[in-house]
Scaffold this motif. Structure first.
Motif, PDB file in Angstrom:
ATOM      1  N   GLU A  67      -1.946  40.692  82.249  1.00 58.96           N
ATOM      2  CA  GLU A  67      -0.510  40.944  82.199  1.00 58.96           C
ATOM      3  C   GLU A  67      -0.078  41.603  80.880  1.00 58.96           C
ATOM      4  O   GLU A  67       0.699  42.559  80.919  1.00 58.96           O
ATOM      5  CB  GLU A  67       0.259  39.644  82.447  1.00 58.96           C
ATOM      6  CG  GLU A  67       1.659  39.893  82.934  1.00 58.96           C
ATOM      7  CD  GLU A  67       2.192  38.781  83.790  1.00 58.96           C
ATOM      8  OE1 GLU A  67       2.860  39.092  84.782  1.00 58.96           O
ATOM      9  OE2 GLU A  67       1.962  37.598  83.474  1.00 58.96           O
ATOM     10  N   PRO A  68      -0.577  41.172  79.734  1.00 63.73           N
ATOM     11  CA  PRO A  68      -0.214  41.886  78.495  1.00 63.73           C
ATOM     12  C   PRO A  68      -0.694  43.351  78.500  1.00 63.73           C
ATOM     13  O   PRO A  68       0.026  44.245  78.035  1.00 63.73           O
ATOM     14  CB  PRO A  68      -0.906  41.078  77.395  1.00 63.73           C
ATOM     15  CG  PRO A  68      -1.045  39.713  77.962  1.00 63.73           C
ATOM     16  CD  PRO A  68      -1.292  39.923  79.427  1.00 63.73           C
ATOM     17  N   ALA A 117       1.637  45.327  80.811  1.00 64.52           N
ATOM     18  CA  ALA A 117       2.928  45.571  80.155  1.00 64.52           C
ATOM     19  C   ALA A 117       2.808  46.722  79.158  1.00 64.52           C
ATOM     20  O   ALA A 117       3.694  47.572  79.075  1.00 64.52           O
ATOM     21  CB  ALA A 117       3.413  44.296  79.458  1.00 64.52           C
ATOM     22  N   ASP A 145       8.287  45.304  77.927  1.00 64.68           N
ATOM     23  CA  ASP A 145       8.046  44.023  77.288  1.00 64.68           C
ATOM     24  C   ASP A 145       7.352  43.088  78.274  1.00 64.68           C
ATOM     25  O   ASP A 145       7.602  43.155  79.487  1.00 64.68           O
ATOM     26  CB  ASP A 145       9.382  43.430  76.828  1.00 64.68           C
ATOM     27  CG  ASP A 145       9.192  42.188  76.002  1.00 64.68           C
ATOM     28  OD1 ASP A 145       8.704  42.322  74.854  1.00 64.68           O
ATOM     29  OD2 ASP A 145       9.521  41.095  76.490  1.00 64.68           O
ATOM     30  N   LEU A 146       6.500  42.220  77.766  1.00 61.17           N
ATOM     31  CA  LEU A 146       5.774  41.275  78.614  1.00 61.17           C
ATOM     32  C   LEU A 146       6.728  40.407  79.425  1.00 61.17           C
ATOM     33  O   LEU A 146       6.497  40.166  80.616  1.00 61.17           O
ATOM     34  CB  LEU A 146       4.842  40.407  77.770  1.00 61.17           C
ATOM     35  CG  LEU A 146       4.011  39.378  78.502  1.00 61.17           C
ATOM     36  CD1 LEU A 146       3.135  40.020  79.565  1.00 61.17           C
ATOM     37  CD2 LEU A 146       3.157  38.601  77.512  1.00 61.17           C
ATOM     38  N   SER A 147       7.809  39.953  78.825  1.00 56.66           N
ATOM     39  CA  SER A 147       8.759  39.112  79.562  1.00 56.66           C
ATOM     40  C   SER A 147       9.414  39.882  80.708  1.00 56.66           C
ATOM     41  O   SER A 147       9.688  39.319  81.770  1.00 56.66           O
ATOM     42  CB  SER A 147       9.822  38.553  78.618  1.00 56.66           C
ATOM     43  OG  SER A 147      10.592  39.584  78.061  1.00 56.66           O
ATOM     44  N   THR A 148       9.632  41.170  80.522  1.00 58.71           N
ATOM     45  CA  THR A 148      10.194  42.004  81.591  1.00 58.71           C
ATOM     46  C   THR A 148       9.221  42.106  82.754  1.00 58.71           C
ATOM     47  O   THR A 148       9.611  41.949  83.915  1.00 58.71           O
ATOM     48  CB  THR A 148      10.527  43.410  81.053  1.00 58.71           C
ATOM     49  OG1 THR A 148      11.474  43.291  80.005  1.00 58.71           O
ATOM     50  CG2 THR A 148      11.077  44.313  82.146  1.00 58.71           C
ATOM     51  N   LYS A 163       6.831  40.020  83.557  1.00 56.86           N
ATOM     52  CA  LYS A 163       6.763  38.710  84.215  1.00 56.86           C
ATOM     53  C   LYS A 163       7.962  38.496  85.137  1.00 56.86           C
ATOM     54  O   LYS A 163       7.822  38.001  86.254  1.00 56.86           O
ATOM     55  CB  LYS A 163       6.702  37.595  83.177  1.00 56.86           C
ATOM     56  CG  LYS A 163       5.368  37.490  82.494  1.00 56.86           C
ATOM     57  CD  LYS A 163       5.371  36.353  81.492  1.00 56.86           C
ATOM     58  CE  LYS A 163       4.029  36.241  80.799  1.00 56.86           C
ATOM     59  NZ  LYS A 163       3.976  35.102  79.881  1.00 56.86           N
ATOM     60  N   ARG A 164       9.131  38.871  84.671  1.00 58.33           N
ATOM     61  CA  ARG A 164      10.340  38.733  85.483  1.00 58.33           C
ATOM     62  C   ARG A 164      10.244  39.597  86.742  1.00 58.33           C
ATOM     63  O   ARG A 164      10.574  39.153  87.842  1.00 58.33           O
ATOM     64  CB  ARG A 164      11.566  39.104  84.645  1.00 58.33           C
ATOM     65  CG  ARG A 164      12.877  38.816  85.320  1.00 58.33           C
ATOM     66  CD  ARG A 164      14.094  39.032  84.421  1.00 58.33           C
ATOM     67  NE  ARG A 164      14.106  40.332  83.749  1.00 58.33           N
ATOM     68  CZ  ARG A 164      13.874  40.529  82.446  1.00 58.33           C
ATOM     69  NH1 ARG A 164      13.593  39.520  81.654  1.00 58.33           N
ATOM     70  NH2 ARG A 164      13.913  41.734  81.931  1.00 58.33           N
ATOM     71  N   TRP A 165       9.759  40.832  86.594  1.00 53.45           N
ATOM     72  CA  TRP A 165       9.584  41.715  87.758  1.00 53.45           C
ATOM     73  C   TRP A 165       8.592  41.114  88.744  1.00 53.45           C
ATOM     74  O   TRP A 165       8.812  41.156  89.947  1.00 53.45           O
ATOM     75  CB  TRP A 165       9.087  43.087  87.314  1.00 53.45           C
ATOM     76  CG  TRP A 165      10.092  43.940  86.618  1.00 53.45           C
ATOM     77  CD1 TRP A 165      11.446  43.751  86.533  1.00 53.45           C
ATOM     78  CD2 TRP A 165       9.826  45.133  85.895  1.00 53.45           C
ATOM     79  NE1 TRP A 165      12.021  44.757  85.794  1.00 53.45           N
ATOM     80  CE2 TRP A 165      11.056  45.614  85.403  1.00 53.45           C
ATOM     81  CE3 TRP A 165       8.661  45.833  85.608  1.00 53.45           C
ATOM     82  CZ2 TRP A 165      11.149  46.780  84.651  1.00 53.45           C
ATOM     83  CZ3 TRP A 165       8.760  46.998  84.853  1.00 53.45           C
ATOM     84  CH2 TRP A 165       9.992  47.470  84.391  1.00 53.45           C
ATOM     85  N   ARG A 169       7.730  37.940  89.201  1.00 52.81           N
ATOM     86  CA  ARG A 169       8.302  36.759  89.867  1.00 52.81           C
ATOM     87  C   ARG A 169       9.314  37.149  90.938  1.00 52.81           C
ATOM     88  O   ARG A 169       9.487  36.436  91.918  1.00 52.81           O
ATOM     89  CB  ARG A 169       8.937  35.839  88.836  1.00 52.81           C
ATOM     90  CG  ARG A 169       7.911  35.157  87.969  1.00 52.81           C
ATOM     91  CD  ARG A 169       8.555  34.248  86.941  1.00 52.81           C
ATOM     92  NE  ARG A 169       7.556  33.795  85.984  1.00 52.81           N
ATOM     93  CZ  ARG A 169       7.690  33.874  84.673  1.00 52.81           C
ATOM     94  NH1 ARG A 169       8.793  34.376  84.144  1.00 52.81           N
ATOM     95  NH2 ARG A 169       6.730  33.452  83.873  1.00 52.81           N
ATOM     96  N   ARG A 209      -2.257  30.204  86.392  1.00 53.09           N
ATOM     97  CA  ARG A 209      -1.842  30.844  85.139  1.00 53.09           C
ATOM     98  C   ARG A 209      -2.632  32.099  84.782  1.00 53.09           C
ATOM     99  O   ARG A 209      -2.764  32.447  83.616  1.00 53.09           O
ATOM    100  CB  ARG A 209      -1.911  29.834  83.996  1.00 53.09           C
ATOM    101  CG  ARG A 209      -1.007  28.646  84.219  1.00 53.09           C
ATOM    102  CD  ARG A 209      -1.200  27.608  83.175  1.00 53.09           C
ATOM    103  NE  ARG A 209      -0.807  28.166  81.871  1.00 53.09           N
ATOM    104  CZ  ARG A 209      -0.927  27.503  80.741  1.00 53.09           C
ATOM    105  NH1 ARG A 209      -1.442  26.306  80.728  1.00 53.09           N
ATOM    106  NH2 ARG A 209      -0.553  28.049  79.608  1.00 53.09           N
TER     107      ARG A 209
END
Length: 79
Positions: free
Chosen positions: A20-21, A24, A30-33, A35-37, A39, A51
């Protein structure tokens, strides 16, 4: 083909799995973006156990080319 051109331009391999990193970084988000996409089922991540998420290079190329419409492409090879 367009997938190969995108992979060449952004320097990644179509038939390699990326963490995932790494995904991204390739997508320039951004990694959080990312992850949000994922999910929200907007990004093409594959769960590989608890995980752990991986992204195929060809799916990243489709995502770059088509945005959310990547889901409409049959999950086969690049042919």
């Amino acid at each position: 083909m367009l997938r190969e051109a995108v992979a060449l331009e952004y320097d990644f391999r179509l038939y390699r799995q990326y963490s995932e990193p790494e995904a991204a970084f390739i997508l320039r988000v951004d990694l959080s973006t990312l992850k949000r996409w994922r999910r929200a089922n907007k990004a093409p991540g594959v769960n590989m156990g608890e995980r752990q998420v991986r992204y195929w290079g060809y799916k990243l190329a489709d995502f770059m080319l088509l945005g959310e419409q990547w889901r409409d492409i049959p999950d086969a090879n690049s042919n």
